[in-house]
Write an enzyme that holds these catalytic residues in place. Sequence first.
Site, PDB file in Angstrom:
ATOM      1  N   ASP A  80       0.822  -1.210   0.000  1.00 57.82           N
ATOM      2  CA  ASP A  80       0.000   0.000   0.000  1.00 57.82           C
ATOM      3  C   ASP A  80       0.854   1.256   0.000  1.00 57.82           C
ATOM      4  O   ASP A  80       2.024   1.237   0.389  1.00 57.82           O
ATOM      5  CB  ASP A  80      -0.967   0.010   1.184  1.00 57.82           C
ATOM      6  CG  ASP A  80      -0.266   0.115   2.532  1.00 57.82           C
ATOM      7  OD1 ASP A  80       0.720  -0.627   2.743  1.00 57.82           O
ATOM      8  OD2 ASP A  80      -0.703   0.930   3.371  1.00 57.82           O
ATOM      9  N   GLU A 175       0.066  -1.209   5.682  1.00 59.12           N
ATOM     10  CA  GLU A 175       1.115  -0.760   6.606  1.00 59.12           C
ATOM     11  C   GLU A 175       0.990   0.721   6.896  1.00 59.12           C
ATOM     12  O   GLU A 175       1.214   1.175   8.016  1.00 59.12           O
ATOM     13  CB  GLU A 175       2.484  -1.078   6.005  1.00 59.12           C
ATOM     14  CG  GLU A 175       3.657  -0.892   6.963  1.00 59.12           C
ATOM     15  CD  GLU A 175       4.295   0.489   6.897  1.00 59.12           C
ATOM     16  OE1 GLU A 175       5.228   0.761   7.668  1.00 59.12           O
ATOM     17  OE2 GLU A 175       3.852   1.327   6.061  1.00 59.12           O
TER      18      GLU A 175
END
Length: 410
Positions: A80, A175
């Site tokens: 991400d 994350e």
Amino acid sequence: MSVLNRFLRYVQIDTQSDPHSETFPSTAKQRDLSNLLVVELQEMGIADAHLDEHGYVYATIAGNSNKPNVPVICFCSHVDTSPDVTGANVKPIVHQHWDGTDIVLPDDPTQILRKNELHDLENQIGNDIVTASGTTLLGADNKAGVAEIMTAAWYLMQHPEIKHGDIKILFTPDEEVGRGTEQVNLAKLGADYGYTVDGEAVGTLEDETFSADGARITITGVSTHPGYAFGKLENALKIAGDILASLPKDSLSPETTQDKEGFIHPVHFEGIQEQAIIEFIIRDFTEEGLKEKEDMLQGIVNEVLQHYPGSSAQLVVKEQYRNMKKILDQHPQVIENAIKAMKRSGLETTARSIRGGTDGSRLSFMGLPCPNIFAGEHAFHSRLEWVSVQDMEKAVEVIVNLCKVWEEEA
């Protein structure tokens, strides 16, 4: 496929996570990249590569060492990108053989990379610099790490003469919103030690992070019709404003702290006349420091409420992650072998503390000691984000050498 070609392909896939989503992963589009990674891993010959129901990619490069007790090592990066700047329609640009002059990003000429303003850029003259076009982030955080792990995996599969134990690959979602390890299955992963590949300048090794908490203040005021509010109304929005105005002005904020100094940082504010909510992140390198800051915040709330006798406020603190150094100090070989691998790659190791966190913070406390090694990413979470091709290539070399060192030291 080179690490550059992989990187250019990955950054054009929008994988931005969403801190306000209640799904896991927080955005379905993260799976677009994860599914591609699984296909590429399988095409390399890594048969067990798969995407689980939570959006994690797991894969194993089977060991080929004759030694019976080589530790199982994991390399981990997150797919991400930050919610702070859009990651949609990224147009990566490779500035070949950069000559040190200002890099003006074409889609927004106000976005300029200058070597005297951006850390480590002055050391990259002659290298190939990758940026976005000026209206998005690049996504080097952490697609540089993803590309490096994938390229190292391909190299190991192409060179069976390199002896190593079992190598595990883990790509995580979310994350950037603090949920990267929330659903990870360490028993299935089966690794003894790990390395996140999510650091900055070439040669850096990070074995210490902030300890982190999130805090939420819910303020309940006294609501009434504004035409008849004299002596009655206690506006929750104004109470929240007083709390924010009471925070220290010249200390304890991200913009006034550095090195080992922690902070109290408001990140979200919403409300109406009757109720308001302020969300904070609180950071320090020690748990004692966290507690001091949380007590300070409670004290500010209590002092402000003295002026609003009919109102109330509740402060709720939630643990986010802890300083991984506490765990890594118990496993010195994880750091020692990383230093050996970097030296073998011609690098002097620079030890750093992270003013932030990585998946490795939580993984370490979950039972997988996991420091962070460089990926070459810089100016992350901004439209000036950049990475050097040569630094990415060096990260691939370090990953391969880590596999060798762990086998040799077994």
